[in-house]
Design an enzyme around this catalytic site. Structure first.
Site, PDB file in Angstrom:
ATOM      1  N   TYR A 156      46.297  16.913  26.576  1.00  0.00           N
ATOM      2  CA  TYR A 156      46.639  18.333  26.416  1.00  0.00           C
ATOM      3  C   TYR A 156      48.106  18.537  26.024  1.00  0.00           C
ATOM      4  O   TYR A 156      49.011  17.947  26.640  1.00  0.00           O
ATOM      5  CB  TYR A 156      46.336  19.151  27.691  1.00  0.00           C
ATOM      6  CG  TYR A 156      47.003  20.500  27.623  1.00  0.00           C
ATOM      7  CD1 TYR A 156      46.475  21.503  26.810  1.00  0.00           C
ATOM      8  CD2 TYR A 156      48.227  20.737  28.234  1.00  0.00           C
ATOM      9  CE1 TYR A 156      47.139  22.707  26.648  1.00  0.00           C
ATOM     10  CE2 TYR A 156      48.901  21.937  28.078  1.00  0.00           C
ATOM     11  CZ  TYR A 156      48.350  22.913  27.285  1.00  0.00           C
ATOM     12  OH  TYR A 156      49.021  24.098  27.108  1.00  0.00           O
TER      13      TYR A 156
ATOM     14  N   ARG B 251      49.182  22.135  31.557  1.00  0.00           N
ATOM     15  CA  ARG B 251      50.147  21.237  32.173  1.00  0.00           C
ATOM     16  C   ARG B 251      49.758  20.992  33.622  1.00  0.00           C
ATOM     17  O   ARG B 251      49.164  21.846  34.270  1.00  0.00           O
ATOM     18  CB  ARG B 251      51.554  21.840  32.116  1.00  0.00           C
ATOM     19  CG  ARG B 251      52.200  21.753  30.730  1.00  0.00           C
ATOM     20  CD  ARG B 251      53.611  22.326  30.733  1.00  0.00           C
ATOM     21  NE  ARG B 251      53.601  23.748  30.968  1.00  0.00           N
ATOM     22  CZ  ARG B 251      53.869  24.339  32.112  1.00  0.00           C
ATOM     23  NH1 ARG B 251      54.220  23.624  33.167  1.00  0.00           N
ATOM     24  NH2 ARG B 251      53.820  25.640  32.240  1.00  0.00           N
TER      25      ARG B 251
ATOM     26  N   LYS C 145      58.100  19.972  26.113  1.00  0.00           N
ATOM     27  CA  LYS C 145      58.621  20.214  27.456  1.00  0.00           C
ATOM     28  C   LYS C 145      59.292  18.964  28.028  1.00  0.00           C
ATOM     29  O   LYS C 145      60.311  19.038  28.707  1.00  0.00           O
ATOM     30  CB  LYS C 145      57.497  20.709  28.385  1.00  0.00           C
ATOM     31  CG  LYS C 145      56.942  22.080  27.976  1.00  0.00           C
ATOM     32  CD  LYS C 145      58.019  23.090  27.945  1.00  0.00           C
ATOM     33  CE  LYS C 145      57.767  24.399  27.251  1.00  0.00           C
ATOM     34  NZ  LYS C 145      56.655  25.217  27.523  1.00  0.00           N
TER      35      LYS C 145
HETATM   36  P1  GTP Z   1      54.200  29.870  26.623  1.00  0.00           P
HETATM   37  O1  GTP Z   1      53.856  29.404  25.260  1.00  0.00           O
HETATM   38  O2  GTP Z   1      53.214  29.435  27.647  1.00  0.00           O
HETATM   39  O3  GTP Z   1      55.597  29.505  27.040  1.00  0.00           O
HETATM   40  O4  GTP Z   1      54.000  31.480  26.651  1.00  0.00           O
HETATM   41  P2  GTP Z   1      54.833  32.717  26.071  1.00  0.00           P
HETATM   42  O5  GTP Z   1      55.910  33.092  27.034  1.00  0.00           O
HETATM   43  O6  GTP Z   1      55.238  32.474  24.671  1.00  0.00           O
HETATM   44  O7  GTP Z   1      53.764  33.914  26.134  1.00  0.00           O
HETATM   45  P3  GTP Z   1      53.009  34.703  24.961  1.00  0.00           P
HETATM   46  O8  GTP Z   1      53.941  35.477  24.080  1.00  0.00           O
HETATM   47  O9  GTP Z   1      52.088  33.774  24.288  1.00  0.00           O
HETATM   48  O10 GTP Z   1      52.174  35.774  25.807  1.00  0.00           O
HETATM   49  C1  GTP Z   1      51.252  35.408  26.790  1.00  0.00           C
HETATM   50  C2  GTP Z   1      50.359  36.556  27.157  1.00  0.00           C
HETATM   51  O11 GTP Z   1      51.132  37.703  27.552  1.00  0.00           O
HETATM   52  C3  GTP Z   1      49.451  37.022  26.026  1.00  0.00           C
HETATM   53  O12 GTP Z   1      48.165  37.235  26.525  1.00  0.00           O
HETATM   54  C4  GTP Z   1      50.070  38.316  25.583  1.00  0.00           C
HETATM   55  O13 GTP Z   1      49.110  39.187  25.059  1.00  0.00           O
HETATM   56  C5  GTP Z   1      50.720  38.863  26.853  1.00  0.00           C
HETATM   57  N1  GTP Z   1      51.906  39.701  26.536  1.00  0.00           N
HETATM   58  C6  GTP Z   1      52.945  39.352  25.740  1.00  0.00           C
HETATM   59  N2  GTP Z   1      53.843  40.356  25.621  1.00  0.00           N
HETATM   60  C7  GTP Z   1      53.367  41.371  26.387  1.00  0.00           C
HETATM   61  C8  GTP Z   1      53.840  42.701  26.685  1.00  0.00           C
HETATM   62  O14 GTP Z   1      54.898  43.149  26.232  1.00  0.00           O
HETATM   63  N3  GTP Z   1      53.068  43.445  27.524  1.00  0.00           N
HETATM   64  C9  GTP Z   1      51.908  42.977  28.056  1.00  0.00           C
HETATM   65  N4  GTP Z   1      51.220  43.774  28.861  1.00  0.00           N
HETATM   66  N5  GTP Z   1      51.412  41.744  27.780  1.00  0.00           N
HETATM   67  C10 GTP Z   1      52.129  40.949  26.972  1.00  0.00           C
HETATM   68  C1  SPV Z   2      54.301  26.491  28.475  1.00  0.00           C
HETATM   69  O1  SPV Z   2      53.431  26.257  29.326  1.00  0.00           O
HETATM   70  O2  SPV Z   2      55.402  27.020  28.772  1.00  0.00           O
HETATM   71  C2  SPV Z   2      54.034  26.182  27.049  1.00  0.00           C
HETATM   72  C3  SPV Z   2      52.835  25.433  26.730  1.00  0.00           C
HETATM   73  O3  SPV Z   2      54.834  26.514  26.199  1.00  0.00           O
HETATM   74  S1  SPV Z   2      53.004  23.739  27.012  1.00  0.00           S
HETATM   75  O4  SPV Z   2      53.444  23.100  25.787  1.00  0.00           O
HETATM   76  O5  SPV Z   2      51.703  23.253  27.410  1.00  0.00           O
HETATM   77  O6  SPV Z   2      53.978  23.510  28.051  1.00  0.00           O
HETATM   78 MN    MN Z   3      56.610  27.617  27.138  1.00  0.00          MN
END
Ligand code: GTP
Ligand code: SPV
Ligand code: MN
Length: 591
Positions: free
Chosen positions: A197, A69, A206
């Site tokens: 993207y 983004r 979003k």
């Molecule tokens: P968006 O899709 O961008 O909104 O991200 P999200 O909040 O869903 O994050 P996601 O669960 O994909 O995790 C992002 C990163 O954080 C990954 O590399 C995970 O491995 C790491 N991660 C997630 N949970 C944990 C945790 O409990 N501990 C640690 N150390 N890392 C974590």
């Molecule tokens: C985020 O960045 O919080 C995402 C990925 O979930 S995107 O759809 O690119 O915003």
């Molecule tokens: Mn997100």
């Protein structure tokens, strides 16, 4: 397809502006999807993966200048600058329409205009809303088919209504200098140019479900939040629902699909996924807060996803999934950093170049095979722990709201707010270290209220006020508000808390608190569990270490309070007096 005059008039205007060679109405059928997949491969937009190992799966590489983004090129174009507030880029709508139309004019020449009718939320649900996206990218169409509910039924539900969101996407030349992601909340309109993207172009996500919808929720009395939704089932079979807001790439998908530690699984604990990124929430007839996930798939971060960290997410990507900017292996499968320890030989990296595992250095992101913000687009129906409630339009009642972020030193593992107002204060003051999900520096602490900084479609101070109003309406039926931090580090920079499945230990305390069962001590910032309150069964962690990550360090928090004071200055007289009073209380408590 539709006789809706508002739709047809807008499409006529768009056709005249964009001058496509062809027009295709997307209908959500499997036949059309298969045809579009073939076309995408022919056009070189997608590469077909190993049909035996990854049936129906494809790989896409974006332009290397277009991998996340772009917050500095994202605008909220309301009639006044004040309405958009201090945290959004703003431009006068008239000026911005003109600029964008000049960029997009004639840009579909020699291309096809795809018209995508989609529902955010189960089609026909009273909590759902409708959008129409037009795009010149087959990749966008195929992603929207996974992420939203695309169907001709959407036209039936819409009927003659003008209550739908217009979305124009044009890839143009993918020129970063002319890239704009713009929102016109008063017109229910989104325009995105010069990007291909995910978060910039899948306009239901979003752009609509957060930026436009937050504005709608403000006007209509509901909430659109950057939150996962999960159901926590206890051994009695009761399910309690939690909604949690963490900034991008801070663990929402992981928490939403959590698998409890073995000793808890054996007792009968289980987590069901309702959503992993966005929640729309309304007050139900019984006065409680009900949430739906408006999406239909997961656009998840690939790096770090593996069978131990997130088994359910990985399973979700085994069929009908589109991978973006991951590495391609010799056998037509995919790989990313953190998938496993077998660095692939003869793989192609996310830029499309041969990748040399010998040169790989974990600390140097430029040597990675997959981009740090590489993603999978996976259908929610693939998820082994998808909730029965996922396709029901009524929503699930929320018991707890959880805020969180990456804080190496400050926030304890978990704490509970004193009440709703104090919880809104905690959310408004949230901060996190930045990640690769947005272009820009990584690892810098920034204030990200309710994880909505990049996604709030109006003045953030008014958004805080809206939260306080919702709390007043909910009264004693309001969810309890908590804050978590899985990311406290030791002196060597290692995470102290094991995280992932073990986060269940914290969720259990949260639910017990909601039910008035668990104890806690009152501190300057709220209720923090005593170390004995968090169950450490089978965990290689002693009480002293746990105590360490539960401490509220006064010196650190005094600095934090000063930073919150700075942060609050931005909002001027839009900052609710209640929040200013909360900050004063925090400062007094720290004395
Ligand atoms: P968006 O899709 O961008 O909104 O991200 P999200 O909040 O869903 O994050 P996601 O669960 O994909 O995790 C992002 C990163 O954080 C990954 O590399 C995970 O491995 C790491 N991660 C997630 N949970 C944990 C945790 O409990 N501990 C640690 N150390 N890392 C974590
Ligand atoms: C985020 O960045 O919080 C995402 C990925 O979930 S995107 O759809 O690119 O915003
Ligand atoms: Mn997100």
């Amino acid at each position: 397809m539709t006789n809706n005059k508002t739709v047809l008039a807008w499409l006529d205007e768009m056709k005249a502006l964009l001058t496509p060679d062809n027009i295709v109405w997307v209908d959500g059928s499997d036949e059309q999807r298969d045809e579009l997949r073939r076309l995408a491969v022919e056009l070189g937009e997608l590469e077909k993966l190993n049909e035996e190992k990854l049936p129906g799966c494809y790989l896409h590489r974006t332009n290397p200048n277009d991998v996340a983004r772009v917050e500095d090129r994202t605008f909220i174009c309301t009639s006044t600058k004040e309405m958009a507030g201090p945290t959004n880029n703003w431009c006068d709508p008239k000026e911005m329409y003109e600029k964008l139309y000049n960029i997009a004019r004639g840009s579909y020449k020699g291309r096809t205009m795809y018209i995508i009718p989609y529902s955010m939320g189960p089609i026909g649900s009273p909590l759902a809303k409708i959008g129409v996206e037009i795009t010149d990218s087959v990749y966008v169409v195929l992603n929207m088919l996974i992420m939203t509910r695309v169907s001709t039924k959407v036209w039936d539900v819409l009927g003659d209504s003008n209550d739908w969101v217009r979305g124009l996407h044009s890839r143009c030349d993918v020129d970063p200098e002319k890239r704009y992601i713009c929102h016109f909340p008063e017109d229910n309109t989104i325009i995105s140019v010069n990007s291909g993207y995910g978060g910039n172009v899948l306009l239901g996500k979003k752009c609509f479900a957060l930026r436009i919808a937050s504005f709608q929720g403000w006007k209509e009395g509901w909430m659109a939040e950057h939150m996962l939704i999960l159901g926590l089932q206890n051994p009695k079979g009761e399910v309690h629902y939690i909604a949690a807001a963490f900034p991008s790439a801070c663990g929402k998908t992981n928490l939403a699909m959590l698998i409890p530690p073995e000793y808890l699984r054996k007792k009968g604990y289980k987590v069901w996924t309702v959503g992993d990124d966005i929640a729309w929430m309304r007050i139900g007839e019984d006065g409680r807060l009900y949430a739906i996930n408006p999406e239909n798939g997961f656009f998840g971060v690939a790096p770090g996803t593996n069978e131990h960290s997130n088994f359910n997410a990985l399973e979700s990507t085994k069929k009908n999934t589109i991978f973006t900017n991951v590495a391609l292996c010799e056998d037509g499968t995919v790989w990313w950093e953190g998938l496993n320890k077998n660095l692939p030989e003869n793989a192609i990296d996310w830029r499309g170049n041969p990748w040399d595992p010998a040169k790989f250095n974990k600390a140097d992101k430029t040597t990675c095979a997959a981009h740090p913000n590489s993603r999978f687009t996976a259908p929610a129906e693939n998820c082994p722990c998808i909730s029965d409630e996922f396709n029901k339009g009524a929503g699930v009642p929320i018991s707890a709201i959880v805020f969180g972020g990456r804080r190496a030193k400050c926030a304890p593992l978990v704490y509970q707010s004193r009440d709703w107002e104090n919880g809104v204060f905690i959310g408004s003051a949230m901060a996190s270290e930045t990640t690769a999900a947005a272009a820009g520096a990584v690892g810098v602490v920034r204030r990200d209220p309710m994880a909505m900084l990049p996604f709030c479609g109006y003045h953030m101070g008014d958004y805080f006020r809206h939260w306080l109003e919702m709390g007043k309406k909910l009264g004693d039926k309001a969810p309890k508000i908590f804050n978590v931090n899985w990311f406290r580090t030791d002196d060597e920079g290692n995470f102290i808390w094991p995280g992932f499945g073990d986060n269940m230990r914290v969720l259990n305390w949260i639910i017990d608190r909601c039910e008035g069962k668990a104890t806690a001590s009152e501190t300057a910032i709220g209720y923090v569990p005593q170390p004995e309150d968090i169950d450490l069964t089978d965990l290689d962690m002693d009480l002293d270490t746990l105590k360490d990550i539960l401490t509220v360090d006064k010196a650190v928090w005094e600095k934090e309070a000063a930073e919150i004071e700075e942060h609050y200055k931005k909002f001027g007289d839009h900052l609710p007096a209640e929040l200013r009073a909360q900050l004063d209380t925090l400062k007094a408590n720290l004395k």
